[in-house]
Enzyme design. Structure first.
Site, mmCIF file in Angstrom:
data_model
loop_
_atom_site.group_PDB
_atom_site.id
_atom_site.type_symbol
_atom_site.label_atom_id
_atom_site.label_comp_id
_atom_site.label_asym_id
_atom_site.label_seq_id
_atom_site.Cartn_x
_atom_site.Cartn_y
_atom_site.Cartn_z
ATOM 1 N N CYS A 19 0.849 -1.188 0.000
ATOM 2 C CA CYS A 19 0.000 0.000 0.000
ATOM 3 C C CYS A 19 0.884 1.237 0.000
ATOM 4 C CB CYS A 19 -0.942 0.080 1.189
ATOM 5 S SG CYS A 19 -2.157 -1.223 1.234
ATOM 6 N N ARG A 31 4.304 -0.516 -4.643
ATOM 7 C CA ARG A 31 3.927 -0.958 -3.294
ATOM 8 C C ARG A 31 2.611 -1.731 -3.267
ATOM 9 N NH1 ARG A 31 6.844 1.729 0.737
ATOM 10 N NH2 ARG A 31 5.290 1.104 2.244
ATOM 11 N N LYS A 90 12.906 -16.001 -8.621
ATOM 12 C CA LYS A 90 12.699 -15.030 -9.706
ATOM 13 C C LYS A 90 11.711 -15.579 -10.721
ATOM 14 C CE LYS A 90 13.840 -12.219 -8.267
ATOM 15 N NZ LYS A 90 14.492 -12.031 -7.017
ATOM 16 N N LYS A 101 6.118 -4.448 -3.589
ATOM 17 C CA LYS A 101 7.558 -4.309 -3.390
ATOM 18 C C LYS A 101 7.964 -4.342 -1.917
ATOM 19 C CE LYS A 101 11.696 -3.589 -4.957
ATOM 20 N NZ LYS A 101 12.309 -4.800 -5.509
ATOM 21 N N GLU A 113 17.403 -18.414 -5.390
ATOM 22 C CA GLU A 113 17.091 -17.096 -5.933
ATOM 23 C C GLU A 113 16.596 -17.207 -7.381
ATOM 24 O OE1 GLU A 113 16.477 -14.347 -4.798
ATOM 25 O OE2 GLU A 113 16.830 -12.893 -6.369
ATOM 26 N N ASN A 144 -2.115 2.726 5.374
ATOM 27 C CA ASN A 144 -1.227 1.608 5.061
ATOM 28 C C ASN A 144 -0.898 0.928 6.385
ATOM 29 O OD1 ASN A 144 0.902 -0.046 4.157
ATOM 30 N ND2 ASN A 144 2.383 1.604 4.314
ATOM 31 N N TRP A 193 -2.630 -2.821 -1.694
ATOM 32 C CA TRP A 193 -2.285 -4.244 -1.752
ATOM 33 C C TRP A 193 -3.184 -4.886 -0.697
ATOM 34 C CZ3 TRP A 193 -0.299 -7.999 1.608
ATOM 35 C CH2 TRP A 193 0.162 -9.171 0.989
ATOM 36 N N HIS A 233 16.729 -37.280 -2.745
ATOM 37 C CA HIS A 233 15.916 -37.619 -1.564
ATOM 38 C C HIS A 233 14.441 -37.245 -1.754
ATOM 39 C CE1 HIS A 233 19.434 -38.761 0.723
ATOM 40 N NE2 HIS A 233 20.026 -37.653 0.320
#
Ligand code: F6R
Length: 611
Positions: free
Chosen positions: A2, A27, A486, A606, A482, A101, A77, A505
């Site tokens: 937000c 945001r 992405k 974000k 990472e 927010n 958000w 495994h």
């Protein structure tokens, strides 16, 4: 998570708010709205979806240029209530309009009481409770009504409130960021300085408990009933960083500008004799603290947590002390062991992630010494930690973090060297070698970026697959995590990161010709044969292999992989910085080929400023 903006001044109100929302859209982008105060009263405009929808509504109503000079706006958000127009902010009650927010944790109890008192609710949000409470306490004194309402709520807020009667905006902060922008004959309130910097560089980051009143010419900050004098900070980043500069997406720009952002992370940190590291943010602690340090706890979420895992590997190998890399979101709920004096370092691009901030506070409460590794200067974590290292990577706008990760890994390398030298674990010669390697990193990343066309070809071949496995060992395991993160966040393809040797495994059951495996296979001095056998295991089950490796291993890996991407050779500790570049590009191009909104992937935001 937000974004809010408020403006009092004589510029075109609708444009200031709309452009501010566009800057804040990273945001959250489920819905958006604004409340503008004119001599006719308050006009509310709201829409579902992205800011462009709100912009269309404004155009339809021909409101641009409307004669108003006070307004508040919000990009959402969703936390409580679906992302519908009715749940979009601002929320209004009586003469009050509010953007918020954060989360009002006791909203259900409050809503029941307010409804019994006759207040009528329109939305499903927690925020509307706050609007009704302020309205309930409003008797002509807006700051006082806000204060009284906040005394009733539990939770977090960065809020801005206007009323039909008052020529002011009242803001309040607790747990969610709120920044004051000071212009000439105008003032701003916003969730970050990003929308403010188009207008002024003079800001004050408000503190928890602050209630602020802004008019065109004045601002007044009050905390616990006392007027506060606060130092004005000057924003350094230029607004160029906020433009795409010819790139199709911010993410692509942020991937490509990593040679420059890494250079910024290094600036001023290598002593001219190239034997030592200068970290200004550590100056206020005596050297003995670092000599005697016997435990480090690294805290982060998402990509920042992956960087923490790299940090743990580096520190343990060099310093030979125990290092924990903890998910910040879990840390405070697991009754963590923190010994007095432990270094507790919060790692965060935004510096506003609620989980990471709360984990740091928990570490402090238990006697740890707080440090930050943060990109956004003056953010909440930076202020809470007070000591640490800034990344100086410039604003990261793409929701998927890229340049922050590489700067975090570089900052961990600097810190490892700094601590290693203090603790006599690194000799002058070793320090010099490492510094030469560190200084070469921006140019090595530039070389890795030249692989883009090769990676695009791989992306084309695999963009319609539904599952990927990312595998790596040691330092390359967090890189595999990472790469998988992405891919899933921007292309919505299921991807799992796993230690390569763990594959047998369990995940090996998934392997067939529809499940490509991306092996990050550099730095394999002691484990080369093991990775090779992991690749053989994939091949023998008809799995496709995309290998990220160096020319050193071409004879072993080349024949096994369906696609081999050769990254430049760098010193082991720096390899995650180079190895992640092809993975960032692969995720980007797959998402772009699928026609997805790379910079604003669904359901994400974000800065995650709620727990
Ligand atoms: C991944 C991503 C998130 C963030 C996480 C922590 O691309 O952007 O996983 O890394 O939300 O954010 P910061 O670093 O701002 O604390």
């Amino acid at each position: 998570m937000c974004g809010i903006i408020g403006y009092v001044g004589s510029k075109d109100l609708v444009s200031v708010l709309l452009n501010g929302l566009k800057r804040l859209e990273y945001r959250g982008y489920d819905s958006a709205g604004m409340a503008i105060k004119t001599n006719l009263g308050i006009t509310l405009l709201k829409s579902e979806g992205k800011i462009t929808n709100l912009e269309s509504i404004i155009k339809e109503q021909n409101l641009a240029g409307l004669d108003g000079n006070i307004g508040i706006a919000h990009t959402r958000w969703a936390t409580h209530g679906k992302p519908t127009t009715i749940n979009a902010h601002p929320h209004s009650a009586g003469s009050i309009s509010l953007v918020h927010n954060g989360i009002i944790e006791n909203y259900q109890e409050l809503r029941i009481i307010l409804e019994e008192e006759g207040f009528k609710f329109k939305s499903d949000t927690d925020s509307e409770v706050l609007a009704h409470l302020i309205n309930k306490f409003y008797n002509g004194n807006l700051p006082q009504a806000v204060e009284k309402a906040l005394n009733e709520v539990e939770g977090t807020y960065g809020a801005a409130v206007i009323s039909k009667e008052d020529n002011m905006i009242v803001g309040a902060k607790k747990g969610s960021p709120l920044i004051l922008g000071i212009g000439s004959g105008e003032h701003f309130l916003a969730s970050s300085e990003i929308p403010i910097r188009d207008h002024t560089r003079r800001i004050i980051s408000l503190k928890d408990g602050d209630i602020i009143t802004i008019t065109k010419d004045k601002y007044n900050i009050v905390s616990l009933g006392q007027r506060q004098e606060r130092e004005i900070e000057t924003i350094e980043w230029d607004t160029e960083a906020l433009e795409k500069k010819g790139y199709k997406h911010f993410m692509l720009k942020e991937i490509h500008t990593q040679p420059e952002t890494l250079t910024e992370t290094l600036r001023g940190r290598i002593e001219p004799n190239k034997k030592n590291i200068h970290l200004g943010g550590f100056d206020n602690l005596p050297g003995e603290y670092f000599e005697q340090l016997n435990r480090i706890i690294l805290l982060g979420c998402g990509t920042s947590w992956h960087a923490c895992k790299v940090g743990k590997y580096l520190f343990e190998k060099t310093l030979r002390i125990p290092v924990a890399a903890e998910y910040a979101s879990e840390f405070r709920y697991q009754n963590p062991v923190v010994n007095p004096g432990d270094m507790v370092m919060a790692v965060s691009q935004s510096g506003d992630t609620a989980d990471t901030l709360a984990a740091l506070q928990e570490g402090i409460r238990r006697g740890g010494v707080p440090f930050g590794m943060v990109n956004v200067v003056g953010s909440q974590i930076a202020r809470e930690a007070d000591k640490g290292i800034y990344l100086h990577a410039g604003p990261e706008i793409g929701v998927a973090s890229t340049k922050a990760f590489t700067s975090q890994v570089l900052a961990f390398n600097l810190l490892n060297l700094y601590l290693g030298i203090i603790r006599n674990k690194i000799s002058d010669e070793e320090a010099q070698d490492m510094i030469v390697a560190i200084e070469s990193i921006p140019s090595k990343v530039r070389e890795a970026l030249l692989l883009e066309n090769e990676i695009k070809a791989v992306a084309e071949e695999y963009c319609n697959h539904s599952n990927f496995l990312y595998l790596g060992r040691g330092l390359n395991f967090p890189v595999a995590l990472e790469g998988a993160l992405k891919l899933k966040e921007i292309s919505y393809i299921h991807a799992e990161g796993y230690p390569a040797a763990e594959m047998k495994h369990g995940p090996i059951a998934l392997i067939d010709n529809n499940m490509p495996s991306v092996f990050v296979a550099t730095e394999m001095n002691s484990s080369c044969s093991k990775i090779i056998s992991n690749m053989e295991q994939v091949r023998s089950r008809n799995g496709k292999i995309i290998a990220i490796t160096t020319e050193d291993y071409s004879s072993q890996i080349g024949p096994l992989a369906d696609h081999t991407i050769y990254v430049p050779n760098v010193q082991e500790y720096l390899s995650p910085i180079v190895n992640v570049i092809p993975l960032q590009l692969l995720a980007y191009h797959i998402a772009d080929m699928k026609g997805l909104d790379v910079d604003k992937p669904r359901n994400l935001a974000k800065s995650v400023t709620v727990e």
